[in-house]
Design a protein around this motif. Structure first.
Motif, short mmCIF file in Angstrom:
data_model
loop_
_atom_site.label_atom_id
_atom_site.label_comp_id
_atom_site.label_asym_id
_atom_site.label_seq_id
_atom_site.Cartn_x
_atom_site.Cartn_y
_atom_site.Cartn_z
N ASP A 11 13.66 36.22 44.20
CA ASP A 11 14.69 35.73 43.31
C ASP A 11 14.07 34.76 42.30
OD1 ASP A 11 14.36 33.28 44.71
OD2 ASP A 11 16.00 33.76 46.06
N ARG A 12 14.89 34.27 41.39
CA ARG A 12 14.38 33.40 40.31
C ARG A 12 13.70 32.15 40.83
NH1 ARG A 12 18.52 33.62 35.25
NH2 ARG A 12 18.58 35.88 35.12
N SER A 13 14.25 31.53 41.85
CA SER A 13 13.65 30.28 42.34
C SER A 13 12.27 30.53 42.97
CB SER A 13 14.57 29.57 43.33
OG SER A 13 14.77 30.35 44.48
N THR A 14 12.12 31.64 43.67
CA THR A 14 10.81 31.97 44.24
C THR A 14 9.81 32.27 43.14
OG1 THR A 14 11.86 32.84 46.23
CG2 THR A 14 9.59 33.51 45.82
N VAL A 15 10.23 33.04 42.15
CA VAL A 15 9.34 33.37 41.03
C VAL A 15 8.94 32.09 40.29
CG1 VAL A 15 9.18 34.56 38.80
CG2 VAL A 15 10.17 35.73 40.79
N ALA A 16 9.88 31.17 40.10
CA ALA A 16 9.57 29.90 39.42
C ALA A 16 8.56 29.08 40.20
CB ALA A 16 10.84 29.10 39.20
N SER A 17 8.53 29.22 41.52
CA SER A 17 7.59 28.45 42.34
C SER A 17 6.25 29.16 42.53
CB SER A 17 8.20 28.15 43.71
OG SER A 17 8.28 29.33 44.49
N ALA A 18 6.13 30.39 42.05
CA ALA A 18 4.88 31.14 42.19
C ALA A 18 3.78 30.48 41.35
CB ALA A 18 5.09 32.59 41.75
N PRO A 19 2.54 30.57 41.81
CA PRO A 19 1.45 29.94 41.07
C PRO A 19 1.17 30.63 39.74
CG PRO A 19 0.58 31.18 42.92
CD PRO A 19 2.07 31.23 43.03
N ASP A 20 0.74 29.86 38.79
CA ASP A 20 0.35 30.37 37.47
C ASP A 20 -1.15 30.65 37.52
OD1 ASP A 20 0.72 31.14 34.86
OD2 ASP A 20 0.46 29.12 34.06
N ARG A 21 -1.53 31.51 38.48
CA ARG A 21 -2.93 31.84 38.73
C ARG A 21 -3.07 33.33 38.97
NH1 ARG A 21 -5.53 28.68 43.39
NH2 ARG A 21 -7.28 29.81 42.49
N LEU A 22 -4.28 33.81 38.85
CA LEU A 22 -4.58 35.21 39.16
C LEU A 22 -4.38 35.46 40.64
CD1 LEU A 22 -7.84 35.58 37.08
CD2 LEU A 22 -5.70 36.79 36.66
N GLY A 23 -3.96 36.66 40.97
CA GLY A 23 -3.81 37.01 42.37
C GLY A 23 -3.22 38.38 42.57
N HIS A 39 -1.28 43.14 40.65
CA HIS A 39 -2.18 42.00 40.47
C HIS A 39 -2.11 41.51 39.03
CE1 HIS A 39 -4.66 45.31 38.98
NE2 HIS A 39 -5.38 44.41 38.34
N GLY A 40 -2.59 40.31 38.82
CA GLY A 40 -2.59 39.67 37.51
C GLY A 40 -2.24 38.21 37.69
N VAL A 41 -1.73 37.58 36.64
CA VAL A 41 -1.24 36.21 36.75
C VAL A 41 0.08 36.30 37.50
CG1 VAL A 41 -0.50 34.15 35.51
CG2 VAL A 41 -2.41 35.52 34.63
N ILE A 42 0.10 35.74 38.69
CA ILE A 42 1.20 35.99 39.63
C ILE A 42 2.57 35.68 39.04
CG2 ILE A 42 2.18 35.36 41.86
CD1 ILE A 42 -0.73 34.90 42.81
N ARG A 43 2.77 34.50 38.49
CA ARG A 43 4.10 34.15 37.97
C ARG A 43 4.53 35.10 36.87
NH1 ARG A 43 4.42 28.40 36.01
NH2 ARG A 43 3.95 27.99 38.18
N ASP A 44 3.63 35.43 35.96
CA ASP A 44 3.96 36.35 34.86
C ASP A 44 4.32 37.74 35.39
OD1 ASP A 44 3.43 34.27 33.12
OD2 ASP A 44 1.46 35.04 32.53
N THR A 65 -10.96 35.44 40.29
CA THR A 65 -11.24 36.17 39.04
C THR A 65 -10.31 37.38 38.93
OG1 THR A 65 -12.88 37.66 40.04
CG2 THR A 65 -13.70 35.54 39.16
N ARG A 66 -10.20 37.92 37.73
CA ARG A 66 -9.40 39.13 37.51
C ARG A 66 -9.97 40.30 38.31
NH1 ARG A 66 -5.44 39.78 34.24
NH2 ARG A 66 -5.90 37.92 33.04
N GLU A 67 -11.30 40.38 38.37
CA GLU A 67 -11.94 41.46 39.12
C GLU A 67 -11.63 41.36 40.61
OE1 GLU A 67 -13.63 39.46 36.91
OE2 GLU A 67 -13.62 40.93 35.29
#
Length: 80
Positions: A11-23, A39-44, A65-67
């Motif tokens: 849901d929106r609250s979980t997505v908002a708390s997701a890290p702004d990092r690759l994963g 995979h990618g930038v998790i929050r996005d 890393t992205r790889e």
């Protein structure tokens, strides 16, 4: 091989708390069956998935890393 993190409501609250990092992330149905691995930038990635995909649960793990994220996603997808 599923991720070792516990499922959270997708849901929106979980997505908002997701890290702004690759994963790597997994989307699951209400029973906890994996329906998608990505995979990618998790929050996005999760913002996009929330708008366009139907899932009840989510879990993720970060990568350096992205790889590494792509390799982890491929490994998880092949064992699903």
């Amino acid at each position: 091989m599923p991720l070792q993190r516990r499922w959270e409501s997708f849901d929106r609250s979980t997505v908002a708390s997701a890290p702004d990092r690759l994963g790597v992330y997994e989307l699951g149905d209400s029973d906890g069956t994996v329906v998608e691995v990505g995979h990618g930038v998790i929050r996005d990635e999760l913002k996009d998935a929330l708008a366009y995909r139907n899932a009840a649960k989510v879990r993720w793990t970060t990568a350096q890393t992205r790889e590494q994220a792509a390799d982890l996603a491929a490994e998880h997808e092949s064992r699903r």
